[in-house]
Design a protein around this motif. Structure first.
Motif, PDB file in Angstrom:
ATOM      1  N   TYR A  65      17.862 -11.606 -42.468  1.00 19.41           N
ATOM      2  CA  TYR A  65      17.984 -12.264 -41.211  1.00 19.41           C
ATOM      3  C   TYR A  65      19.565 -12.534 -41.223  1.00 19.41           C
ATOM      4  O   TYR A  65      19.915 -12.817 -42.454  1.00 19.41           O
ATOM      5  N   THR A  66      19.981 -12.700 -39.917  1.00 22.47           N
ATOM      6  CA  THR A  66      21.267 -13.111 -39.798  1.00 22.47           C
ATOM      7  C   THR A  66      21.333 -14.028 -38.439  1.00 22.47           C
ATOM      8  O   THR A  66      20.133 -14.198 -37.768  1.00 22.47           O
ATOM      9  N   LEU A  67      22.259 -14.696 -38.331  1.00 24.54           N
ATOM     10  CA  LEU A  67      22.617 -15.666 -37.210  1.00 24.54           C
ATOM     11  C   LEU A  67      22.433 -15.034 -36.015  1.00 24.54           C
ATOM     12  O   LEU A  67      23.338 -14.071 -35.509  1.00 24.54           O
ATOM     13  N   ASP A  68      21.892 -15.593 -35.056  1.00 30.09           N
ATOM     14  CA  ASP A  68      21.622 -14.887 -33.692  1.00 30.09           C
ATOM     15  C   ASP A  68      21.894 -16.122 -32.446  1.00 30.09           C
ATOM     16  O   ASP A  68      21.035 -16.959 -32.633  1.00 30.09           O
ATOM     17  N   ARG A  69      22.265 -15.623 -31.491  1.00 30.31           N
ATOM     18  CA  ARG A  69      22.514 -16.476 -30.521  1.00 30.31           C
ATOM     19  C   ARG A  69      21.390 -15.941 -29.298  1.00 30.31           C
ATOM     20  O   ARG A  69      21.501 -14.654 -28.974  1.00 30.31           O
ATOM     21  N   ARG A  70      20.416 -16.579 -28.985  1.00 34.00           N
ATOM     22  CA  ARG A  70      19.315 -16.290 -27.868  1.00 34.00           C
ATOM     23  C   ARG A  70      19.946 -15.514 -26.683  1.00 34.00           C
ATOM     24  O   ARG A  70      19.835 -14.571 -26.215  1.00 34.00           O
ATOM     25  N   ASP A  71      20.827 -16.249 -26.138  1.00 37.13           N
ATOM     26  CA  ASP A  71      21.763 -16.053 -25.069  1.00 37.13           C
ATOM     27  C   ASP A  71      23.213 -15.930 -25.444  1.00 37.13           C
ATOM     28  O   ASP A  71      24.014 -16.802 -25.671  1.00 37.13           O
ATOM     29  N   ASN A  72      23.634 -14.503 -25.367  1.00 36.75           N
ATOM     30  CA  ASN A  72      25.071 -13.829 -25.814  1.00 36.75           C
ATOM     31  C   ASN A  72      26.111 -14.594 -24.869  1.00 36.75           C
ATOM     32  O   ASN A  72      27.299 -14.771 -25.546  1.00 36.75           O
ATOM     33  N   THR A  88      15.674  -7.363 -33.959  1.00 37.01           N
ATOM     34  CA  THR A  88      15.709  -8.351 -32.766  1.00 37.01           C
ATOM     35  C   THR A  88      16.991  -8.673 -32.185  1.00 37.01           C
ATOM     36  O   THR A  88      17.374  -8.409 -31.148  1.00 37.01           O
ATOM     37  N   GLN A  89      18.188  -8.586 -33.153  1.00 40.96           N
ATOM     38  CA  GLN A  89      19.460  -8.599 -32.786  1.00 40.96           C
ATOM     39  C   GLN A  89      19.887  -7.405 -32.102  1.00 40.96           C
ATOM     40  O   GLN A  89      20.469  -7.538 -30.843  1.00 40.96           O
ATOM     41  N   ALA A  90      19.386  -6.397 -32.250  1.00 41.68           N
ATOM     42  CA  ALA A  90      19.849  -4.801 -31.685  1.00 41.68           C
ATOM     43  C   ALA A  90      19.108  -5.075 -30.162  1.00 41.68           C
ATOM     44  O   ALA A  90      19.597  -4.613 -29.176  1.00 41.68           O
ATOM     45  N   ARG A  91      18.025  -5.750 -29.841  1.00 39.52           N
ATOM     46  CA  ARG A  91      17.224  -5.904 -28.450  1.00 39.52           C
ATOM     47  C   ARG A  91      17.947  -6.972 -27.865  1.00 39.52           C
ATOM     48  O   ARG A  91      17.659  -7.043 -26.559  1.00 39.52           O
ATOM     49  N   ASN A  92      18.718  -7.852 -28.407  1.00 37.00           N
ATOM     50  CA  ASN A  92      19.425  -8.803 -27.748  1.00 37.00           C
ATOM     51  C   ASN A  92      20.768  -8.740 -27.636  1.00 37.00           C
ATOM     52  O   ASN A  92      21.724  -9.803 -27.995  1.00 37.00           O
ATOM     53  N   ARG A  94      24.442  -7.690 -25.353  1.00 35.67           N
ATOM     54  CA  ARG A  94      24.819  -7.837 -23.637  1.00 35.67           C
ATOM     55  C   ARG A  94      24.544  -6.546 -23.064  1.00 35.67           C
ATOM     56  O   ARG A  94      24.431  -5.724 -23.470  1.00 35.67           O
ATOM     57  N   ARG A  95      24.206  -6.895 -21.570  1.00 31.90           N
ATOM     58  CA  ARG A  95      24.225  -5.933 -20.643  1.00 31.90           C
ATOM     59  C   ARG A  95      25.710  -5.201 -20.775  1.00 31.90           C
ATOM     60  O   ARG A  95      26.688  -5.557 -20.714  1.00 31.90           O
ATOM     61  N   ARG A  96      25.443  -3.765 -20.313  1.00 32.83           N
ATOM     62  CA  ARG A  96      26.597  -3.013 -20.330  1.00 32.83           C
ATOM     63  C   ARG A  96      27.384  -3.619 -18.936  1.00 32.83           C
ATOM     64  O   ARG A  96      26.715  -4.192 -17.893  1.00 32.83           O
ATOM     65  N   LYS A  97      28.795  -3.221 -18.977  1.00 33.36           N
ATOM     66  CA  LYS A  97      29.590  -3.792 -17.796  1.00 33.36           C
ATOM     67  C   LYS A  97      29.397  -3.203 -16.535  1.00 33.36           C
ATOM     68  O   LYS A  97      29.470  -3.828 -15.461  1.00 33.36           O
ATOM     69  N   ASP A  98      28.828  -1.920 -16.571  1.00 33.35           N
ATOM     70  CA  ASP A  98      28.594  -1.020 -15.382  1.00 33.35           C
ATOM     71  C   ASP A  98      26.992  -1.236 -14.986  1.00 33.35           C
ATOM     72  O   ASP A  98      26.912  -0.690 -14.197  1.00 33.35           O
ATOM     73  N   ASN A  99      26.403  -2.252 -15.538  1.00 40.52           N
ATOM     74  CA  ASN A  99      25.126  -2.366 -15.114  1.00 40.52           C
ATOM     75  C   ASN A  99      24.931  -3.097 -13.937  1.00 40.52           C
ATOM     76  O   ASN A  99      25.323  -4.213 -13.776  1.00 40.52           O
ATOM     77  N   GLY A 102      21.317  -5.488 -13.389  1.00 39.98           N
ATOM     78  CA  GLY A 102      20.939  -6.924 -14.139  1.00 39.98           C
ATOM     79  C   GLY A 102      19.998  -6.940 -15.298  1.00 39.98           C
ATOM     80  O   GLY A 102      19.715  -8.061 -15.707  1.00 39.98           O
ATOM     81  N   VAL A 103      19.365  -5.887 -15.532  1.00 42.30           N
ATOM     82  CA  VAL A 103      18.372  -5.351 -16.537  1.00 42.30           C
ATOM     83  C   VAL A 103      18.881  -4.527 -17.613  1.00 42.30           C
ATOM     84  O   VAL A 103      18.934  -3.393 -16.965  1.00 42.30           O
ATOM     85  N   ARG A 104      18.481  -4.833 -18.818  1.00 40.07           N
ATOM     86  CA  ARG A 104      18.768  -3.667 -19.651  1.00 40.07           C
ATOM     87  C   ARG A 104      17.592  -2.798 -19.628  1.00 40.07           C
ATOM     88  O   ARG A 104      16.764  -3.085 -19.468  1.00 40.07           O
ATOM     89  N   GLY A 105      17.929  -1.510 -19.554  1.00 43.01           N
ATOM     90  CA  GLY A 105      17.003  -0.545 -19.589  1.00 43.01           C
ATOM     91  C   GLY A 105      16.461   0.007 -18.181  1.00 43.01           C
ATOM     92  O   GLY A 105      15.622   0.760 -18.099  1.00 43.01           O
TER      93      GLY A 105
END
Length: 150
Positions: A65-72, A88-92, A94-99, A102-105
């Motif tokens: 495990y590593t340290l993760d911030r729920r809200d980046n 978990t970190q890979a799923r958490n 930031r959204r891309r700047k061109d998104n 407001g939702v990833r994916g």
């Protein structure tokens, strides 16, 4: 390394101690230029300048495990930090700047003139569907997270 009362700073330091040191490097802006811009102005939990307080609040780092911030966008606070797996970190992230959704994916497919919902699971991207209504695409993405990630 300075304070050895907690037993974590001997030699190269434990994984928990290393995570704490890296967190301080980010918050203090002593990393590289990219890190300084990314972490500039992040809040640090009162008392977390002291490793013993950090350890008491968040506990030992589990193996893998590593340290993760729920809200980046938020800082390193007790309520926002956790020990997380690489998945978990890979799923958490930031959204891309061109998104614009407001939702990833979820993005707009200009070729088909529809909103597309997709998710990455088991190392591959899965198309969940294309929709004329953005809300339908977002709902499908949320359902996909429950199906593939939970």
């Amino acid at each position: 390394m300075a304070n050895n009362k907690h037993g974590h700073a001997r030699g190269q330091g434990t994984p928990t101690y290393k995570s704490w040191c890296m967190m301080l490097t980010r918050v203090r802006g002593t990393g590289n230029e990219r890190q300084r811009r990314r972490y500039q102005g992040l809040e640090l939990e009162p008392g977390w300048e002291n490793f013993t307080t950090f350890l008491a609040d968040i506990g030992e780092r589990p193996e893998g495990y590593t340290l993760d911030r729920r809200d980046n966008e938020a800082g390193y606070t007790k309520a926002n930090c956790r020990w997380a797996t690489p998945t978990t970190q890979a799923r958490n992230t930031r959204r891309r700047k061109d998104n614009v959704t407001g939702v990833r994916g979820v993005h707009y497919d200009r070729i088909r003139s529809k909103w597309m919902a997709y998710i990455t699971a088991c190392g591959r991207q899965i198309t969940l569907g294309r929709y004329t209504d953005l809300d339908d695409a977002i709902a499908t993405r949320k359902a996909g997270e429950e199906k593939y990630w939970k």
